[in-house]
Design a protein around this motif. Structure first.
Motif, PDB file in Angstrom:
ATOM      1  N   ASP A 276      -3.022   3.623   8.785  1.00 35.88           N
ATOM      2  CA  ASP A 276      -3.084   2.188   8.329  1.00 35.88           C
ATOM      3  C   ASP A 276      -1.791   1.635   7.926  1.00 35.88           C
ATOM      4  N   PHE A 277      -0.690   2.405   7.836  1.00 39.32           N
ATOM      5  CA  PHE A 277       1.058   2.684   7.181  1.00 39.32           C
ATOM      6  C   PHE A 277       1.641   1.882   8.000  1.00 39.32           C
ATOM      7  N   PRO A 278       2.928   1.450   7.472  1.00 34.14           N
ATOM      8  CA  PRO A 278       3.990   0.359   8.239  1.00 34.14           C
ATOM      9  C   PRO A 278       4.495   1.482   9.215  1.00 34.14           C
ATOM     10  N   ARG A 282      11.052   2.608  15.498  1.00 40.83           N
ATOM     11  CA  ARG A 282      11.433   3.331  16.657  1.00 40.83           C
ATOM     12  C   ARG A 282       9.449   4.556  16.464  1.00 40.83           C
ATOM     13  N   ARG A 283       8.843   3.891  15.551  1.00 42.80           N
ATOM     14  CA  ARG A 283       7.188   4.366  15.345  1.00 42.80           C
ATOM     15  C   ARG A 283       7.698   5.493  14.000  1.00 42.80           C
ATOM     16  N   ARG A 284       8.339   5.649  13.596  1.00 44.01           N
ATOM     17  CA  ARG A 284       8.260   6.434  12.078  1.00 44.01           C
ATOM     18  C   ARG A 284       7.924   5.790  10.774  1.00 44.01           C
ATOM     19  N   VAL A 285       7.620   6.441  10.085  1.00 42.03           N
ATOM     20  CA  VAL A 285       6.767   5.905   8.764  1.00 42.03           C
ATOM     21  C   VAL A 285       7.921   5.186   7.945  1.00 42.03           C
ATOM     22  N   THR A 286       7.866   4.271   7.402  1.00 41.40           N
ATOM     23  CA  THR A 286       9.298   3.344   6.222  1.00 41.40           C
ATOM     24  C   THR A 286       9.081   4.238   5.663  1.00 41.40           C
ATOM     25  N   CYS A 287      10.562   4.384   5.005  1.00 41.35           N
ATOM     26  CA  CYS A 287      10.097   4.837   3.204  1.00 41.35           C
ATOM     27  C   CYS A 287      11.517   4.450   2.660  1.00 41.35           C
ATOM     28  N   LEU A 291      11.569   8.728  -1.387  1.00 36.52           N
ATOM     29  CA  LEU A 291      10.435   9.225  -0.234  1.00 36.52           C
ATOM     30  C   LEU A 291       9.350   8.931  -0.430  1.00 36.52           C
ATOM     31  N   GLN A 292       8.989   7.184  -1.350  1.00 34.25           N
ATOM     32  CA  GLN A 292       7.888   6.816  -1.316  1.00 34.25           C
ATOM     33  C   GLN A 292       7.236   5.576   0.231  1.00 34.25           C
ATOM     34  N   ILE A 293       5.728   5.579   0.743  1.00 39.23           N
ATOM     35  CA  ILE A 293       6.307   4.704   2.101  1.00 39.23           C
ATOM     36  C   ILE A 293       6.010   3.183   1.501  1.00 39.23           C
ATOM     37  N   VAL A 294       6.441   2.732   2.091  1.00 40.63           N
ATOM     38  CA  VAL A 294       7.340   1.031   1.490  1.00 40.63           C
ATOM     39  C   VAL A 294       6.694  -0.137   2.836  1.00 40.63           C
ATOM     40  N   ASP A 295       5.987  -1.176   2.500  1.00 39.81           N
ATOM     41  CA  ASP A 295       5.754  -2.354   3.333  1.00 39.81           C
ATOM     42  C   ASP A 295       6.583  -3.031   2.950  1.00 39.81           C
ATOM     43  N   GLY A 296       7.879  -3.467   4.094  1.00 38.21           N
ATOM     44  CA  GLY A 296       8.586  -4.355   3.446  1.00 38.21           C
ATOM     45  C   GLY A 296       9.227  -4.423   2.289  1.00 38.21           C
ATOM     46  N   ARG A 298       7.299  -4.412  -0.814  1.00 37.43           N
ATOM     47  CA  ARG A 298       6.194  -3.665  -1.305  1.00 37.43           C
ATOM     48  C   ARG A 298       5.794  -2.156  -0.839  1.00 37.43           C
ATOM     49  N   VAL A 299       5.886  -1.510  -2.049  1.00 33.14           N
ATOM     50  CA  VAL A 299       5.645  -0.074  -2.491  1.00 33.14           C
ATOM     51  C   VAL A 299       3.963   0.370  -1.818  1.00 33.14           C
ATOM     52  N   VAL A 300       3.649   1.266  -1.027  1.00 34.30           N
ATOM     53  CA  VAL A 300       2.700   1.810  -0.838  1.00 34.30           C
ATOM     54  C   VAL A 300       2.212   3.078  -1.978  1.00 34.30           C
ATOM     55  N   GLU A 301       1.374   2.764  -3.157  1.00 33.00           N
ATOM     56  CA  GLU A 301       1.074   3.821  -4.330  1.00 33.00           C
ATOM     57  C   GLU A 301       0.354   4.359  -3.839  1.00 33.00           C
ATOM     58  N   GLY A 302       1.249   5.667  -3.903  1.00 35.80           N
ATOM     59  CA  GLY A 302       0.123   7.358  -3.525  1.00 35.80           C
ATOM     60  C   GLY A 302       0.457   7.652  -2.124  1.00 35.80           C
ATOM     61  N   ALA A 303       1.263   7.198  -1.723  1.00 35.05           N
ATOM     62  CA  ALA A 303       2.203   7.885  -0.967  1.00 35.05           C
ATOM     63  C   ALA A 303       2.938   7.967   0.258  1.00 35.05           C
ATOM     64  N   TRP A 304       3.054   9.328   0.576  1.00 31.06           N
ATOM     65  CA  TRP A 304       4.584   9.659   0.527  1.00 31.06           C
ATOM     66  C   TRP A 304       4.854  10.273   1.488  1.00 31.06           C
TER      67      TRP A 304
END
Length: 443
Positions: A276-278, A282-287, A291-296, A298-304
């Motif tokens: 369920d990561f953004p 190109r279907r890559r995880v947005t960071c 190196l933290q995953i980010v949704d717009g 908003r930082v997705v806490e605990g996801a890298w």
């Protein structure tokens, strides 16, 4: 304080280096590192061409996970789903029922897979060049084709067996093509029935240049060197079909080829579709650069995330640029990410990843290469030596470094092994035939 559980999904360049650094930086009281990967090893992909060509043992181009990650828990299996809202991963072990793994932090690093196109016949006749299994298969297949060509009296069969087609002019394609041609030319001395000029090595590249990571003059030099070896270089040309082994190109040419190797780029692992990561276009995880995953916003806490499957902003370039999917970035991102996870666990702020691409090196066969490092351009033997030195320094573990150097040293005194072990790909065939019931044999 209960230790945090860090789940590392994938044990490629990012996963292995991150897990290794985390296990050294964090004590067992601070964190438990769990690594999930279906393979028991990490493949050092820059050594695949040399392993395929017989310059090093295939076993020495892989790093055993359990030997290197002794402070980590290694789970042999595949992550089939990640539900980050619950901080839970569903894992399918290589045998047995699925299991759930709860985590506090997750490192999403499944890497990439070959980016293919819906070309007729490619699924049935193509072979990739991303895994050690594919490298071993290609080596055995090329040598097997020499045996076929030497044994047949049919000129069409011989011509098809001695035609080797590589699609994609990036580093993987150029190095695979050059190393395999070098190996096959060495092997020809043992085939008095064949002449080296009977071999046809074809490179198909959709753009107007090869090795886009280096300057155009270095790409042009590479093409010139391959042409001197009588290779057929097709630039600005696409593979349109390879049904029944008949290669049809966009320039109108067609020919039969028993060997079709696809090295035309990569795409993020499809495993990411089960998370369920953004993702970006190109279907890559947005960071973020941390190196933290980010949704717009908003930082997705605990996801890298990092490496081939992640869109990491390149702070050395203009805004909107992202780090290239290279081992050079992946290894450094892994270290920065591990340090940032440790910082967050200890209540500190993460630090941005910033690394200027220092250059590239490529092998064009034994004692031949091209390199562009810190703006300095080299060709021939010096570039080849730099290629070997750089990658020997980068492969993990002292054990593997020593084994690779020993392989290279022996190669100065001993001839290259050019025997095909085709039975590796179907080892039970002979036994299965011999062990059939008597009634089945009579029928």
């Amino acid at each position: 304080m209960n230790p945090k559980r860090i789940l590392v999904v994938g044990a490629g360049h990012v996963g292995l280096y991150a897990a290794l650094r985390l296990s050294k930086k964090l004590s067992s009281r601070e964190a438990e590192v769990v690594v999930v990967d279906p393979q028991p090893h990490m493949t050092y992909q820059p050594f695949l061409p040399e392993a395929a060509a017989g310059n090093i043992s295939p076993r020495h181009s892989v790093v055993p996970l359990r030997r290197e990650l002794r402070k980590c828990k290694v789970v042999a299996g595949t992550v089939t789903r990640i539900d980050h809202d619950r901080k839970t991963a569903i894992v399918q072990p290589i045998s047995g029922p699925t299991r759930e793994i709860q985590y506090d932090h997750v490192v999403v690093a499944p890497g990439s897979v070959s980016r293919t196109l819906p070309i007729p016949g490619l699924h049935e006749h193509g072979i990739g060049f991303k895994t050690i299994g594919e490298a071993i298969y290609l080596r055995n297949h090329v040598l097997d084709r020499l045996d076929v060509a030497a044994a047949t009296t049919d000129p069409d069969v011989r011509r098809s067996a001695l035609t080797f087609t590589f699609v994609g002019g990036g580093y993987a394609g150029i190095e695979a093509l050059a190393e395999m041609e070098d190996m096959a030319r060495d092997a020809m001395r043992y085939y008095p029935e064949l002449k080296p000029e009977e071999m046809r090595w074809v490179l198909v590249e959709a753009t107007q240049r090869v090795l886009p990571e280096v300057d155009r003059d270095m790409g042009a030099y590479t093409v010139q060197q391959l042409l001197k070896r009588n290779m057929d270089i097709r630039l600005d040309t696409r593979l349109e079909s390879c049904v029944d082994g008949v290669v049809k190109l966009s320039d109108g040419d067609s020919f039969r080829s028993d060997t079709i190797v696809w090295t035309a780029g990569v795409k993020p692992s499809p495993m990411l579709d089960a998370t369920d990561f953004p993702r970006d276009e190109r279907r890559r995880v947005t960071c973020l650069p941390t190196l933290q995953i980010v949704d717009g916003d908003r930082v997705v806490e605990g996801a890298w995330s990092a490496g081939d499957c992640a869109a990491v902003p390149d702070l050395t370039k203009e805004p909107g640029n992202f780090c290239s999917p290279s081992a050079q970035h992946a290894v450094r991102q892994a270290a920065r990410m591990a340090d940032n996870i440790a910082n967050v666990i200890r209540g500190r702020e993460p630090v941005n990843y910033k690394h200027k691409h220092v250059g590239s090196v490529a092998s064009l066969g034994l004692h031949k290469g091209v390199a562009q490092v810190y703006g300095i351009k080299m060709t021939g033997w010096p570039a080849w030596f730099m290629h070997r030195t750089y990658h020997m320094s980068r492969i993990p573990s002292f054990n593997r470094k020593v084994r690779v150097v020993v392989d290279w040293s022996l190669a100065f005194f001993l001839k290259r092994e050019v025997v095909a072990l085709g039975q590796l790909h179907d080892p039970r065939e002979e036994f299965a035939e011999a062990s059939q019931p008597v009634g089945a044999l009579r029928r």
